[in-house]
Write an enzyme that holds these catalytic residues in place. Structure first.
Site, PDB file in Angstrom:
ATOM      1  N   ARG C  12     -11.948  22.939 -36.626  1.00  0.00           N
ATOM      2  CA  ARG C  12     -13.214  22.272 -37.006  1.00  0.00           C
ATOM      3  C   ARG C  12     -12.968  21.064 -37.899  1.00  0.00           C
ATOM      4  O   ARG C  12     -13.671  20.847 -38.887  1.00  0.00           O
ATOM      5  CB  ARG C  12     -14.146  23.248 -37.747  1.00  0.00           C
ATOM      6  CG  ARG C  12     -14.457  24.510 -37.018  1.00  0.00           C
ATOM      7  CD  ARG C  12     -15.399  24.278 -35.870  1.00  0.00           C
ATOM      8  NE  ARG C  12     -15.382  25.441 -34.955  1.00  0.00           N
ATOM      9  CZ  ARG C  12     -16.031  25.507 -33.834  1.00  0.00           C
ATOM     10  NH1 ARG C  12     -16.751  24.491 -33.438  1.00  0.00           N
ATOM     11  NH2 ARG C  12     -15.961  26.564 -33.072  1.00  0.00           N
ATOM     12  N   GLY C  14     -12.875  17.997 -36.542  1.00  0.00           N
ATOM     13  CA  GLY C  14     -13.430  16.822 -35.889  1.00  0.00           C
ATOM     14  C   GLY C  14     -12.430  16.130 -34.980  1.00  0.00           C
ATOM     15  O   GLY C  14     -12.685  15.035 -34.486  1.00  0.00           O
ATOM     16  N   LYS C  15     -11.276  16.802 -34.735  1.00  0.00           N
ATOM     17  CA  LYS C  15     -10.228  16.163 -33.922  1.00  0.00           C
ATOM     18  C   LYS C  15     -10.656  15.945 -32.470  1.00  0.00           C
ATOM     19  O   LYS C  15     -10.314  14.924 -31.872  1.00  0.00           O
ATOM     20  CB  LYS C  15      -8.913  16.940 -33.995  1.00  0.00           C
ATOM     21  CG  LYS C  15      -8.986  18.367 -33.509  1.00  0.00           C
ATOM     22  CD  LYS C  15      -7.694  19.100 -33.855  1.00  0.00           C
ATOM     23  CE  LYS C  15      -7.715  20.523 -33.278  1.00  0.00           C
ATOM     24  NZ  LYS C  15      -8.937  21.313 -33.602  1.00  0.00           N
ATOM     25  N   THR C  37      -8.163  23.298 -21.512  1.00  0.00           N
ATOM     26  CA  THR C  37      -7.130  24.340 -21.397  1.00  0.00           C
ATOM     27  C   THR C  37      -7.641  25.718 -21.784  1.00  0.00           C
ATOM     28  O   THR C  37      -6.900  26.695 -21.694  1.00  0.00           O
ATOM     29  CB  THR C  37      -5.920  23.997 -22.283  1.00  0.00           C
ATOM     30  OG1 THR C  37      -6.375  23.962 -23.640  1.00  0.00           O
ATOM     31  CG2 THR C  37      -5.309  22.655 -21.911  1.00  0.00           C
ATOM     32  N   HIS C  52     -19.878  23.528 -22.314  1.00  0.00           N
ATOM     33  CA  HIS C  52     -19.040  22.345 -22.517  1.00  0.00           C
ATOM     34  C   HIS C  52     -18.926  21.535 -21.229  1.00  0.00           C
ATOM     35  O   HIS C  52     -19.059  20.318 -21.237  1.00  0.00           O
ATOM     36  CB  HIS C  52     -17.636  22.778 -22.963  1.00  0.00           C
ATOM     37  CG  HIS C  52     -17.445  22.739 -24.439  1.00  0.00           C
ATOM     38  ND1 HIS C  52     -16.331  22.211 -25.024  1.00  0.00           N
ATOM     39  CD2 HIS C  52     -18.234  23.168 -25.440  1.00  0.00           C
ATOM     40  CE1 HIS C  52     -16.437  22.326 -26.336  1.00  0.00           C
ATOM     41  NE2 HIS C  52     -17.574  22.903 -26.612  1.00  0.00           N
ATOM     42  N   ARG C  53     -18.631  22.239 -20.130  1.00  0.00           N
ATOM     43  CA  ARG C  53     -18.476  21.581 -18.823  1.00  0.00           C
ATOM     44  C   ARG C  53     -19.708  20.764 -18.478  1.00  0.00           C
ATOM     45  O   ARG C  53     -19.610  19.610 -18.059  1.00  0.00           O
ATOM     46  CB  ARG C  53     -18.272  22.622 -17.715  1.00  0.00           C
ATOM     47  CG  ARG C  53     -16.905  23.221 -17.645  1.00  0.00           C
ATOM     48  CD  ARG C  53     -16.800  24.127 -16.415  1.00  0.00           C
ATOM     49  NE  ARG C  53     -16.729  23.326 -15.202  1.00  0.00           N
ATOM     50  CZ  ARG C  53     -15.601  22.979 -14.599  1.00  0.00           C
ATOM     51  NH1 ARG C  53     -14.451  23.395 -15.078  1.00  0.00           N
ATOM     52  NH2 ARG C  53     -15.612  22.225 -13.527  1.00  0.00           N
ATOM     53  N   ARG C  56     -20.048  17.597 -20.677  1.00  0.00           N
ATOM     54  CA  ARG C  56     -19.082  16.544 -20.336  1.00  0.00           C
ATOM     55  C   ARG C  56     -19.430  15.891 -18.991  1.00  0.00           C
ATOM     56  O   ARG C  56     -19.329  14.681 -18.852  1.00  0.00           O
ATOM     57  CB  ARG C  56     -17.671  17.118 -20.221  1.00  0.00           C
ATOM     58  CG  ARG C  56     -17.220  17.869 -21.415  1.00  0.00           C
ATOM     59  CD  ARG C  56     -16.430  17.029 -22.369  1.00  0.00           C
ATOM     60  NE  ARG C  56     -16.016  17.880 -23.465  1.00  0.00           N
ATOM     61  CZ  ARG C  56     -16.662  17.979 -24.617  1.00  0.00           C
ATOM     62  NH1 ARG C  56     -17.728  17.246 -24.856  1.00  0.00           N
ATOM     63  NH2 ARG C  56     -16.228  18.770 -25.554  1.00  0.00           N
ATOM     64  N   GLU C  65      -9.478  21.844 -15.149  1.00  0.00           N
ATOM     65  CA  GLU C  65      -9.052  22.960 -16.005  1.00  0.00           C
ATOM     66  C   GLU C  65      -7.569  23.197 -15.834  1.00  0.00           C
ATOM     67  O   GLU C  65      -7.057  23.209 -14.718  1.00  0.00           O
ATOM     68  CB  GLU C  65      -9.835  24.227 -15.648  1.00  0.00           C
ATOM     69  CG  GLU C  65     -11.260  24.139 -16.147  1.00  0.00           C
ATOM     70  CD  GLU C  65     -12.034  25.439 -15.975  1.00  0.00           C
ATOM     71  OE1 GLU C  65     -11.401  26.511 -15.881  1.00  0.00           O
ATOM     72  OE2 GLU C  65     -13.271  25.360 -15.952  1.00  0.00           O
ATOM     73  N   ASP C  86      -7.596  18.750 -24.039  1.00  0.00           N
ATOM     74  CA  ASP C  86      -8.141  19.455 -25.200  1.00  0.00           C
ATOM     75  C   ASP C  86      -8.114  20.958 -24.923  1.00  0.00           C
ATOM     76  O   ASP C  86      -8.964  21.448 -24.184  1.00  0.00           O
ATOM     77  CB  ASP C  86      -9.567  18.961 -25.472  1.00  0.00           C
ATOM     78  CG  ASP C  86     -10.084  19.413 -26.827  1.00  0.00           C
ATOM     79  OD1 ASP C  86      -9.363  20.116 -27.543  1.00  0.00           O
ATOM     80  OD2 ASP C  86     -11.229  19.056 -27.158  1.00  0.00           O
TER      81      ASP C  86
END
Lengths: 174, 174, 174
Positions: C12, C14-15, C37, C52-53, C56, C65, C86
């Protein structure tokens, strides 16, 4: 007084390799002194230490071991020789497990460093950037390691934080 | 709006000392306000907190405690007074253990900071740089602490990472 | 050879957000490729991944993936397309749990990166800055992750450490 460099970093951060390079670059006519603080608790570790020793000796280092008496070993190294201590975290851990007074040991180390002539490079782990450990001994160690790093950073002319093999200068220049 | 500084660092990194110095340097005519978030869970901790209180009071700080209601205590501090909050990690941990909504608490804090006049220095731990904790509550805490640090860093004019007592400027100048 | 950026940081920190911004900024005419990943071990994680998918895909990313075969997925991405991975830490963890040779996997990854054309941004966790884990598997993982980060940092043209959402340039400029 010693020309002191403190190299901080995490596990497998490349801090030892960086510290070795700095020590070799600072070494003059005298062979550099490699002070190892690791203590073999089992055969596997004894083997790793022996392998390390052989590699370093082949590269021209004078090898010394100081699992506990680091101040004494620093005092015995030839005046003017470049010295590398790898690492303070294991040394502190050895004293913790031996039940010694960590504050007093830190003071003796700082006095020995102040008395040295020539460059000294110290390797130390930064261990305080995770969650508070559940284990009380680990918490005590974390506190002692953080205080030691602060004290040595104040004494050092140069402090470098290493991450992924790359240096970040916290004190002193490149 | 507050002139906000966030001081990040690990355990025993020297972040509190750095934050105190920054607060005193920023203080004007009004006495600086020290907001402690530590909660005494046992006699040992109560003693440590009492000792801290006595030391700070002797140094001219106005002392306040905010184990939970940090937004309220920030609002009550005199307008223009320099304020130090030490530390956000304990405050967040107190809310976690109390079963509160950490996201809502973070929002209330950010609103209270936006409403303040005068310098505010926040101390916070970076806790996400170790191995994933096995304990689920520790993982939740680590996530919440990381998000809080990100939000406050975005709000702050200056963000400093302290390692071994030495500052690294992530945002704003020296 | 790929124009390689390594984004390091804690949990967490922010990377990922920083890495996404860098990838989008580096993308040319071809749509950017997002290589995830994460592996779903339970329904909660499957749901998070699906969310998430969807996010994006709506933002114009091509989604791929690679819980294990990252080298293969990198090779299949269109030449010249900007690629975001990521994250490497989950990928390494997947290989560890599968009992694979982490050293060999690291070499295959580095070869695949060297063979790519166009910008690649890699997200990786720094996990070595806490206390030594009591769990032997966690120690092995910590060592492997540190070595992988060092190797990739040496290969990358730019290495950024992110803390509280703020970048610190370890290699290459802003």
């Amino acid at each position: 007084m010693a020309d002191l460099t403190l190299v901080l970093g995490g596990a497998r951060s490349g801090k030892s390799r960086k510290a070795e390079a700095l020590t070799l670059a600072a070494a003059g006519a005298l062979p550099p002194v490699y002070i190892a603080t690791a203590q073999a608790f089992d055969a596997e570790m004894a083997e790793r230490i022996a392998l390390h020793r052989a590699q370093r000796a082949g590269q021209g280092w004078v090898l010394r071991e100081a699992p506990l008496d680091l101040a004494g070993v620093l005092a015995e190294a030839p005046a003017g020789a470049a010295v590398l201590v790898d690492c303070l975290t294991l040394w502190l851990s050895n004293h913790l497990l031996a039940g010694h007074d960590l504050e007093a040991e830190g003071q003796a180390l700082r006095a020995a460093l102040a008395a040295r002539e020539g460059p000294v490079v110290l390797v130390s782990n930064e261990v305080g950037l995770g969650i508070v450990p559940e284990n009380a001994l680990a918490r005590r160690f974390r506190d002692a390691a953080g205080r030691l790093n602060q004290d040595l950073a104040a004494q050092a002319g140069r402090v470098i934080f290493v991450a992924a093999g790359l240096p970040l200068f916290l004190k002193g220049g490149a």
